[in-house]
Design an enzyme around this catalytic site. Structure first.
Site, short mmCIF file in Angstrom:
data_model
loop_
_atom_site.label_atom_id
_atom_site.label_comp_id
_atom_site.label_asym_id
_atom_site.label_seq_id
_atom_site.Cartn_x
_atom_site.Cartn_y
_atom_site.Cartn_z
N TYR A 42 -10.84 4.74 -11.39
CA TYR A 42 -10.58 5.38 -10.08
C TYR A 42 -10.36 6.89 -10.19
O TYR A 42 -9.90 7.49 -9.23
CB TYR A 42 -9.30 4.82 -9.45
CG TYR A 42 -9.16 3.34 -9.40
CD1 TYR A 42 -10.04 2.54 -8.66
CD2 TYR A 42 -8.11 2.71 -10.06
CE1 TYR A 42 -9.86 1.17 -8.60
CE2 TYR A 42 -7.93 1.33 -9.99
CZ TYR A 42 -8.81 0.57 -9.26
OH TYR A 42 -8.63 -0.78 -9.19
N ARG A 56 -7.20 2.68 -15.08
CA ARG A 56 -7.21 3.38 -13.79
C ARG A 56 -7.83 4.78 -13.84
O ARG A 56 -8.60 5.13 -12.94
CB ARG A 56 -5.80 3.42 -13.18
CG ARG A 56 -5.27 2.00 -12.90
CD ARG A 56 -4.03 1.99 -12.03
NE ARG A 56 -4.35 2.35 -10.66
CZ ARG A 56 -4.14 3.53 -10.13
NH1 ARG A 56 -3.60 4.48 -10.82
NH2 ARG A 56 -4.49 3.76 -8.89
N CYS A 100 -14.58 2.90 -27.43
CA CYS A 100 -15.91 3.45 -27.64
C CYS A 100 -16.63 3.65 -26.32
O CYS A 100 -17.51 2.86 -25.95
CB CYS A 100 -16.72 2.55 -28.56
SG CYS A 100 -16.08 2.68 -30.21
N GLU A 126 4.44 -6.22 1.65
CA GLU A 126 4.01 -6.68 0.32
C GLU A 126 3.80 -5.51 -0.63
O GLU A 126 2.67 -5.25 -1.05
CB GLU A 126 2.68 -7.43 0.45
CG GLU A 126 2.72 -8.67 1.29
CD GLU A 126 1.34 -9.24 1.52
OE1 GLU A 126 0.35 -8.48 1.55
OE2 GLU A 126 1.25 -10.46 1.68
N PRO A 127 4.85 -4.80 -0.97
CA PRO A 127 4.65 -3.67 -1.87
C PRO A 127 4.42 -4.13 -3.31
O PRO A 127 5.09 -5.05 -3.79
CB PRO A 127 5.97 -2.90 -1.77
CG PRO A 127 6.97 -3.89 -1.28
CD PRO A 127 6.25 -5.00 -0.58
N GLY A 128 3.46 -3.54 -3.98
CA GLY A 128 3.24 -3.83 -5.39
C GLY A 128 3.51 -2.56 -6.18
O GLY A 128 4.52 -2.41 -6.86
N ARG A 129 2.59 -1.60 -5.99
CA ARG A 129 2.65 -0.34 -6.72
C ARG A 129 4.01 0.36 -6.59
O ARG A 129 4.56 0.84 -7.58
CB ARG A 129 1.55 0.60 -6.17
CG ARG A 129 1.37 1.87 -6.95
CD ARG A 129 0.44 2.83 -6.20
NE ARG A 129 -0.73 2.18 -5.67
CZ ARG A 129 -1.88 2.02 -6.30
NH1 ARG A 129 -2.02 2.48 -7.53
NH2 ARG A 129 -2.89 1.41 -5.73
N GLY A 177 0.78 -1.24 0.00
CA GLY A 177 0.00 0.00 0.00
C GLY A 177 0.81 1.28 0.00
O GLY A 177 0.23 2.37 0.05
N TYR A 229 -0.70 -1.86 -11.99
CA TYR A 229 -2.13 -2.03 -12.27
C TYR A 229 -2.55 -1.42 -13.61
O TYR A 229 -3.69 -0.99 -13.77
CB TYR A 229 -2.98 -1.46 -11.12
CG TYR A 229 -2.59 -2.03 -9.78
CD1 TYR A 229 -2.92 -3.34 -9.44
CD2 TYR A 229 -1.87 -1.28 -8.86
CE1 TYR A 229 -2.56 -3.88 -8.22
CE2 TYR A 229 -1.49 -1.82 -7.63
CZ TYR A 229 -1.84 -3.11 -7.32
OH TYR A 229 -1.47 -3.64 -6.11
N1 LLP Z 1 -1.04 -7.08 -0.23
C1 LLP Z 1 -2.36 -7.28 -0.33
C2 LLP Z 1 -2.99 -8.28 0.51
C3 LLP Z 1 -3.11 -6.55 -1.24
O1 LLP Z 1 -4.41 -6.75 -1.33
C4 LLP Z 1 -2.47 -5.60 -2.08
C5 LLP Z 1 -3.22 -4.82 -3.05
C6 LLP Z 1 -1.08 -5.43 -1.94
C7 LLP Z 1 -0.40 -6.18 -1.00
C8 LLP Z 1 -0.30 -4.45 -2.77
O2 LLP Z 1 -0.69 -3.15 -2.60
P1 LLP Z 1 0.16 -1.98 -3.29
O3 LLP Z 1 1.50 -1.93 -2.63
O4 LLP Z 1 0.28 -2.30 -4.73
O5 LLP Z 1 -0.65 -0.76 -3.07
N2 LLP Z 1 -6.16 -2.01 -8.70
C9 LLP Z 1 -5.94 -0.99 -7.69
C10 LLP Z 1 -5.10 -1.49 -6.57
C11 LLP Z 1 -5.69 -2.67 -5.86
C12 LLP Z 1 -4.80 -3.14 -4.76
C13 LLP Z 1 -5.29 -4.43 -4.24
N3 LLP Z 1 -4.45 -5.00 -3.25
C14 LLP Z 1 -5.30 0.22 -8.36
O6 LLP Z 1 -5.08 0.20 -9.56
O7 LLP Z 1 -5.03 1.21 -7.69
#
Ligand code: LLP
Length: 432
Positions: free
Chosen positions: A331, A327, A358, A287-290, A249, A387
């Site tokens: 969002y 996105r 479209c 658990e970083p993704g973004r 997050g 994402y």
């Molecule tokens: N861990 C868990 C359990 C999660 O559900 C998520 C994201 C993450 C880690 C990674 O979060 P991050 O570091 O990427 O913020 N599609 C949306 C984001 C959905 C996130 C869902 N869970 C968007 O495009 O903003």
């Protein structure tokens, strides 16, 4: 110039470069729309997270949330960097397997893992299953018995905290589809069930409070809540958590309005909260993704049509849109876009950047300052790495773009552009 672009990203021709590769070369070679990742930036971000834990002398795991962008090449880079990853579907797990990702470094997440998915996870010996609900405890017990196996598990709790910047990104509040509720005693009941099953090794507790977070207090509260729960379970059941996972997050800078924190700031508050308790410091997992892939990604588009509505605004349309980045439409997410061949050019007008799909809502940028652009010009949308491709679709039967990894002046195609044939390859004729 846009502050999200580094000065050394501009070459002698004045073009934007990614991973040392000229944007014009990328567009000519691979076509547009195109997704490009600066691989070194991905590596640097992972290393920045790891470094903080190492400097703090803590047991840890940086587990890349691969939902942000999953591809064989991506899992390979994560593995090379010695990081972990989490998957949320058979598809992500399959991709990680194809990448030879070390299975002991995989966590399996999800609020409705199927029997097949759990079987796949157990058979492939994934490192951890993050259990989300009672149904899953039952299914997993069944699978473990069938394969005479044991597996490490963690319990995902809903900590009743929401820290986020957009409603759709909330995952930590009580009224959520994710995790075991604390107040009603569900989490405790789940703990008892797991502890009673010798095939499940109860590693620890997990919570994820949301996405694109800028405020430290969310993580502070989240870590605090997890430690309070751990303490409570220790007193009541003599259970000692080895791992506390605070989820992902961590926010990134999409526009000048965003002020993300540095990795060390997040990690320190989490550590402080964990240490405040009279509790042996557990391993801390994040658990970083973004934050790992977002800033490293660019979407390249070619400008096509233009529509000037006197008294209103000008629309310029690009060759991609909501199919490669939903996105903004979903969002109201904001991005910065630059003229890729001259990001330093004075910005002379404000335009709306529309996609080619479209749907009126297919707008990539509501109001973007740009120099005068014309058909054929190359635009680069910044920070699209998270994402974007992972939520891409074939709406209007548009093929999904290609993805390229660029590093040290070299570019490598890591996902091919879909062809028209690809678009029909699952279709079956209805005539005889
Ligand atoms: N861990 C868990 C359990 C999660 O559900 C998520 C994201 C993450 C880690 C990674 O979060 P991050 O570091 O990427 O913020 N599609 C949306 C984001 C959905 C996130 C869902 N869970 C968007 O495009 O903003």
């Amino acid at each position: 110039m846009n502050s999200q672009i580094a000065v050394d990203q501009i070459n002698e021709q004045g073009h934007l470069t990614i991973g040392g590769v000229d944007i014009v070369e990328l567009a000519q070679k691979y076509g547009t729309p195109l997704v490009v990742y600066d691989v070194d930036q991905i590596r640097r971000q992972i290393r920045a997270f790891k470094k903080v834990f190492e400097e703090e002398n803590m047991a840890y795991a940086v587990s890349y949330a691969s939902k942000a962008f999953a591809a064989i090449a991506m899992y390979q880079v994560i593995a090379e960097e010695g990081a972990y990853t989490d998957v949320v579907s058979a598809g992500e797990l399959f991709t990680a397997i194809k990448a030879n990702f070390p299975m002991e470094r995989v966590s399996f997440h999800g609020n409705n893992k199927s029997l097949t998915e759990l079987e796949m996870a157990v058979k492939n010996h994934v490192g951890k299953i993050i259990i989300d609900n009672f149904h899953e405890i039952q299914l997993l017990a069944q699978v473990l018995k069938k394969y005479d196996a044991t597996i490490s598990v963690m319990l995902r709790i809903a900590p009743g905290i929401s820290a986020h910047t957009h409603e759709y990104d909330q995952t930590g509040q009580i009224d959520s589809k994710f995790g075991f509720d604390l107040e009603s005693g569900q989490a405790e009941k789940a703990l008892k069930q797991v502890l009673a099953n010798p095939r499940m090794k109860m590693l620890g507790i997990h919570a994820h409070i949301g996405s694109q977070i800028f405020a430290l207090n969310g993580f502070e509260m989240g870590a605090q809540k997890l430690m309070v729960v751990a303490q409570d379970w220790r007193e009541k059941y003599g259970y000692l958590a080895q791992v506390i996972n605070v989820g992902g997050g961590f926010g990134i800078k999409y526009t000048q309005e965003d002020h993300p924190l540095r990795p060390e700031e997040f990690v320190k508050v989490i550590k402080t909260e964990a240490e405040k308790m009279n509790y042996p410091l557990p391993e801390i997992d994040i658990e970083p993704g973004r934050s790992i892939v977002g800033p490293a990604g660019y979407n390249l588009y070619t400008v096509g049509s233009r529509k000037d509505i006197p008294g209103y605004r000008s629309y310029i349309t690009v060759d991609g849109g909501m199919g490669d980045n939903i996105r903004p439409a979903l969002y109201q997410a904001k991005y910065e876009t630059v003229l890729a061949t001259d990001p330093q050019a004075p910005l002379t007008e404000h335009v709306r950047i529309a996609g080619k799909y479209c749907e009126s809502g297919d707008i990539l940028a509501e109001d973007q300052a740009l120099p005068q652009v014309k058909a054929g010009d190359l635009l680069a949308m910044l920070d699209t790495g998270a994402y974007g491709y992972s939520m891409a679709s074939n709406y209007n039967r548009n093929p999904r773009p290609a993805v390229v990894f660029a590093e040290n002046g070299k570019a490598k195609l890591v996902i091919k552009r879909e062809s028209l044939e690809d678009l029909v390859h699952l279709d079956q004729s209805y005539l005889n």
